[in-house]
Motif scaffolding. Structure first.
Motif, PDB file in Angstrom:
ATOM      1  N   PHE A 121       0.795  -1.225   0.000  1.00  0.00           N
ATOM      2  CA  PHE A 121       0.000   0.000   0.000  1.00  0.00           C
ATOM      3  C   PHE A 121       0.831   1.279   0.000  1.00  0.00           C
ATOM      4  O   PHE A 121       0.273   2.366  -0.151  1.00  0.00           O
ATOM      5  N   ARG A 122       2.119   1.168   0.176  1.00  0.00           N
ATOM      6  CA  ARG A 122       3.059   2.287   0.010  1.00  0.00           C
ATOM      7  C   ARG A 122       2.743   3.536   0.840  1.00  0.00           C
ATOM      8  O   ARG A 122       2.633   4.642   0.302  1.00  0.00           O
ATOM      9  N   PRO A 123       2.611   3.400   2.168  1.00  0.00           N
ATOM     10  CA  PRO A 123       2.370   4.600   2.975  1.00  0.00           C
ATOM     11  C   PRO A 123       3.630   5.449   3.064  1.00  0.00           C
ATOM     12  O   PRO A 123       4.745   4.956   2.851  1.00  0.00           O
ATOM     13  N   LYS A 124       3.451   6.702   3.390  1.00  0.00           N
ATOM     14  CA  LYS A 124       4.598   7.574   3.659  1.00  0.00           C
ATOM     15  C   LYS A 124       5.087   7.249   5.065  1.00  0.00           C
ATOM     16  O   LYS A 124       4.296   7.150   5.992  1.00  0.00           O
ATOM     17  N   ILE A 125       6.387   7.057   5.217  1.00  0.00           N
ATOM     18  CA  ILE A 125       6.966   6.804   6.534  1.00  0.00           C
ATOM     19  C   ILE A 125       7.259   8.171   7.154  1.00  0.00           C
ATOM     20  O   ILE A 125       8.124   8.905   6.684  1.00  0.00           O
ATOM     21  N   SER A 126       6.502   8.524   8.200  1.00  0.00           N
ATOM     22  CA  SER A 126       6.618   9.860   8.787  1.00  0.00           C
ATOM     23  C   SER A 126       7.719   9.956   9.826  1.00  0.00           C
ATOM     24  O   SER A 126       8.213  11.043  10.098  1.00  0.00           O
ATOM     25  N   ALA A 127       8.122   8.823  10.415  1.00  0.00           N
ATOM     26  CA  ALA A 127       9.217   8.818  11.390  1.00  0.00           C
ATOM     27  C   ALA A 127       9.950   7.488  11.273  1.00  0.00           C
ATOM     28  O   ALA A 127       9.339   6.424  11.327  1.00  0.00           O
ATOM     29  N   ALA A 128      11.251   7.572  11.104  1.00  0.00           N
ATOM     30  CA  ALA A 128      12.081   6.382  10.948  1.00  0.00           C
ATOM     31  C   ALA A 128      12.210   5.636  12.270  1.00  0.00           C
ATOM     32  O   ALA A 128      12.181   6.244  13.338  1.00  0.00           O
ATOM     33  N   PRO A 129      12.378   4.318  12.206  1.00  0.00           N
ATOM     34  CA  PRO A 129      12.540   3.552  13.442  1.00  0.00           C
ATOM     35  C   PRO A 129      13.895   3.817  14.093  1.00  0.00           C
ATOM     36  O   PRO A 129      14.894   4.011  13.395  1.00  0.00           O
ATOM     37  N   ALA A 130      13.926   3.811  15.415  1.00  0.00           N
ATOM     38  CA  ALA A 130      15.184   3.946  16.151  1.00  0.00           C
ATOM     39  C   ALA A 130      15.940   2.618  16.160  1.00  0.00           C
ATOM     40  O   ALA A 130      17.163   2.607  16.279  1.00  0.00           O
ATOM     41  N   ASP A 131      15.224   1.507  16.025  1.00  0.00           N
ATOM     42  CA  ASP A 131      15.831   0.186  16.000  1.00  0.00           C
ATOM     43  C   ASP A 131      16.801   0.082  14.826  1.00  0.00           C
ATOM     44  O   ASP A 131      16.437   0.386  13.685  1.00  0.00           O
TER      45      ASP A 131
END
Length: 91
Positions: A55-65
């Motif tokens: 579904f290709r959502p926009k990633i608004s915040a990258a994971p810290a992991d």
């Protein structure tokens, strides 16, 4: 709770298991221009990953992991139209 769904944005926190995949995929399917915050996510079930690839959502915040940030995030960013950095062929 690992999955918080809003009108246009979702937040994935901690361990996202198979139990969250169907509601998450349904939310992605029904949301115009979805945004996903992965900042506090440290495990992503492959079904949730596949739904994001589909579904290709926009990633608004990258994971810290570090695993998600280093290996999974580039694939998700590429799926949303952002360029993926290609490594040059050493040969």
């Amino acid at each position: 709770m690992p999955l918080e769904l809003g009108d246009t944005s979702a937040t994935l926190t901690g361990v996202v298991t198979v139990d969250e995949v169907e509601p998450f995929a349904a939310w992605l399917r029904g949301t115009a221009k979805p945004r996903v915050n992965l900042r506090k996510c440290n495990h992503l079930h492959t079904g949730a990953f596949q739904a994001m690839m589909r579904f290709r959502p926009k990633i608004s915040a990258a994971p810290a992991d570090s695993f998600l940030a280093g290996l999974v995030l580039p694939l998700l960013e590429g799926s949303s139209g952002a360029p993926i950095r290609q490594e040059s062929d050493p040969s």
